[in-house]
Design a protein around this motif. Structure first.
Motif, PDB file in Angstrom:
ATOM      1  N   LEU A 100       0.874  -1.131  -0.063  1.00 28.28           N
ATOM      2  CA  LEU A 100       0.014   0.149  -0.157  1.00 28.28           C
ATOM      3  C   LEU A 100       0.767   1.385  -0.143  1.00 28.28           C
ATOM      4  CD1 LEU A 100      -2.987  -1.192   2.224  1.00 28.28           C
ATOM      5  CD2 LEU A 100      -3.017  -0.713  -0.202  1.00 28.28           C
ATOM      6  N   ASP A 101       1.890   1.236   0.560  1.00 35.49           N
ATOM      7  CA  ASP A 101       2.859   2.301   0.611  1.00 35.49           C
ATOM      8  C   ASP A 101       3.533   2.566  -0.533  1.00 35.49           C
ATOM      9  OD1 ASP A 101       2.406   2.790   3.399  1.00 35.49           O
ATOM     10  OD2 ASP A 101       4.305   1.851   4.108  1.00 35.49           O
ATOM     11  N   GLN A 102       4.017   1.666  -1.197  1.00 33.32           N
ATOM     12  CA  GLN A 102       4.283   1.756  -2.694  1.00 33.32           C
ATOM     13  C   GLN A 102       3.413   2.202  -3.493  1.00 33.32           C
ATOM     14  OE1 GLN A 102       5.497  -2.559  -3.326  1.00 33.32           O
ATOM     15  NE2 GLN A 102       7.660  -2.311  -2.513  1.00 33.32           N
ATOM     16  N   LEU A 103       2.313   1.638  -3.692  1.00 28.28           N
ATOM     17  CA  LEU A 103       1.217   2.213  -4.346  1.00 28.28           C
ATOM     18  C   LEU A 103       1.030   3.561  -4.305  1.00 28.28           C
ATOM     19  CD1 LEU A 103      -1.264  -1.054  -4.219  1.00 28.28           C
ATOM     20  CD2 LEU A 103       0.530  -0.297  -6.216  1.00 28.28           C
ATOM     21  N   ALA A 104       0.688   3.964  -2.960  1.00 28.24           N
ATOM     22  CA  ALA A 104       0.465   5.543  -2.898  1.00 28.24           C
ATOM     23  C   ALA A 104       1.747   6.228  -3.338  1.00 28.24           C
ATOM     24  CB  ALA A 104       0.247   5.646  -1.247  1.00 28.24           C
ATOM     25  N   ALA A 105       2.703   5.961  -3.098  1.00 31.44           N
ATOM     26  CA  ALA A 105       3.966   6.680  -3.656  1.00 31.44           C
ATOM     27  C   ALA A 105       3.940   6.583  -5.184  1.00 31.44           C
ATOM     28  CB  ALA A 105       5.395   6.093  -3.238  1.00 31.44           C
ATOM     29  N   ALA A 106       3.417   5.632  -5.846  1.00 37.45           N
ATOM     30  CA  ALA A 106       3.350   5.570  -7.314  1.00 37.45           C
ATOM     31  C   ALA A 106       2.036   6.415  -7.696  1.00 37.45           C
ATOM     32  CB  ALA A 106       3.320   4.186  -7.730  1.00 37.45           C
ATOM     33  N   GLY A 107       1.242   6.910  -6.926  1.00 36.54           N
ATOM     34  CA  GLY A 107       0.095   7.949  -7.185  1.00 36.54           C
ATOM     35  C   GLY A 107      -1.150   7.264  -7.519  1.00 36.54           C
ATOM     36  N   VAL A 108      -1.001   5.851  -6.868  1.00 31.40           N
ATOM     37  CA  VAL A 108      -2.267   4.963  -6.955  1.00 31.40           C
ATOM     38  C   VAL A 108      -3.322   5.508  -5.604  1.00 31.40           C
ATOM     39  CG1 VAL A 108      -3.481   2.722  -6.452  1.00 31.40           C
ATOM     40  CG2 VAL A 108      -1.350   3.000  -8.060  1.00 31.40           C
ATOM     41  N   VAL A 109      -4.513   5.652  -6.026  1.00 32.04           N
ATOM     42  CA  VAL A 109      -5.664   5.955  -4.908  1.00 32.04           C
ATOM     43  C   VAL A 109      -5.646   4.847  -4.102  1.00 32.04           C
ATOM     44  CG1 VAL A 109      -8.014   6.504  -4.480  1.00 32.04           C
ATOM     45  CG2 VAL A 109      -6.795   7.115  -6.458  1.00 32.04           C
ATOM     46  N   VAL A 110      -5.083   5.367  -2.610  1.00 30.89           N
ATOM     47  CA  VAL A 110      -5.168   4.158  -1.662  1.00 30.89           C
ATOM     48  C   VAL A 110      -6.136   4.794  -0.447  1.00 30.89           C
ATOM     49  CG1 VAL A 110      -3.694   3.036  -0.053  1.00 30.89           C
ATOM     50  CG2 VAL A 110      -2.786   3.457  -2.336  1.00 30.89           C
ATOM     51  N   ASP A 111      -7.097   3.664   0.039  1.00 23.05           N
ATOM     52  CA  ASP A 111      -7.953   4.149   1.098  1.00 23.05           C
ATOM     53  C   ASP A 111      -7.156   4.217   2.179  1.00 23.05           C
ATOM     54  OD1 ASP A 111     -10.098   4.154   2.952  1.00 23.05           O
ATOM     55  OD2 ASP A 111     -11.381   2.880   1.554  1.00 23.05           O
ATOM     56  N   PRO A 112      -7.327   5.225   3.001  1.00 19.70           N
ATOM     57  CA  PRO A 112      -6.551   5.223   4.265  1.00 19.70           C
ATOM     58  C   PRO A 112      -7.045   4.155   5.552  1.00 19.70           C
ATOM     59  CG  PRO A 112      -7.812   7.105   4.175  1.00 19.70           C
ATOM     60  CD  PRO A 112      -7.791   6.258   2.928  1.00 19.70           C
ATOM     61  N   LYS A 113      -8.130   3.738   5.072  1.00 13.85           N
ATOM     62  CA  LYS A 113      -8.988   2.720   5.963  1.00 13.85           C
ATOM     63  C   LYS A 113      -8.055   1.352   5.861  1.00 13.85           C
ATOM     64  CE  LYS A 113     -12.949  -0.038   6.867  1.00 13.85           C
ATOM     65  NZ  LYS A 113     -14.302   0.197   6.492  1.00 13.85           N
TER      66      LYS A 113
END
Length: 120
Positions: A79-92
C-alpha cells in the motif's frame, strides 16, 4: 456428484482493457499470460472467498457490480508503494483473525480489496 472446486477467474468490464492490464501488471505484479492474468495455484495462500453482498452494501461502490480481492504478501509495504506511485489508496485498513485488508482504486474507478492472510 460433480461440484465446483474453486474460483476459476474474476471478470470485470473495462473501458480500456489493454491499459488496465498494463496497470495491474505494473503496480500489482500480476503476470499476463494467454490474454488474462494467470496466478499459479502454488502462489496462492489461504482460502479463496466467494461471497454475495446486498445490493445496498457499502463494502464497495453500489455502481460497481463486482469487486476483486487479491491476496498479497506484505499489505502495508504494498500500500505504501502504491501510494508513492500515485495510486488511490484508501487510508482505512482492517484486521481480522484471518488477515489484514486494505483497498485501492484502479484507473477505471474500480475498488479493489487487498488481503494479507494471517499466516503470511
Amino acid at each position: 456428484m460433480a461440484k465446483a472446486t474453486g474460483i476459476g477467474g474474476v471478470f470485470l468490464r473495462a473501458r480500456d482493457p489493454k491499459a488496465l492490464y498494463a496497470w495491474y501488471e505494473k503496480h500489482l505484479g500480476l503476470p499476463l499470460q494467454y490474454g488474462s492474468f494467470v496466478i499459479p495455484a502454488e502462489q496462492e495462500r489461504g482460502s479463496i472467498a466467494f461471497a454475495f453482498f446486498s445490493d445496498k452494501s457499502e463494502h464497495f461502490p453500489v455502481s460497481q457490480p463486482a469487486m476483486i480481492n487479491l491476496q498479497v504478501d506484505d499489505l502495508d509495504t504494498l500500500l505504501d508503494q502504491l501510494a508513492a506511485a500515485g495510486v488511490v489508496v484508501d487510508p482505512k485498513r482492517d484486521s481480522a483473525d484471518y488477515g489484514k485488508f486494505g483497498w485501492i482504486t484502479d484507473p477505471e474507478g474500480n475498488r479493489v480489496e487487498l488481503w494479507q492472510p494471517a499466516d503470511s
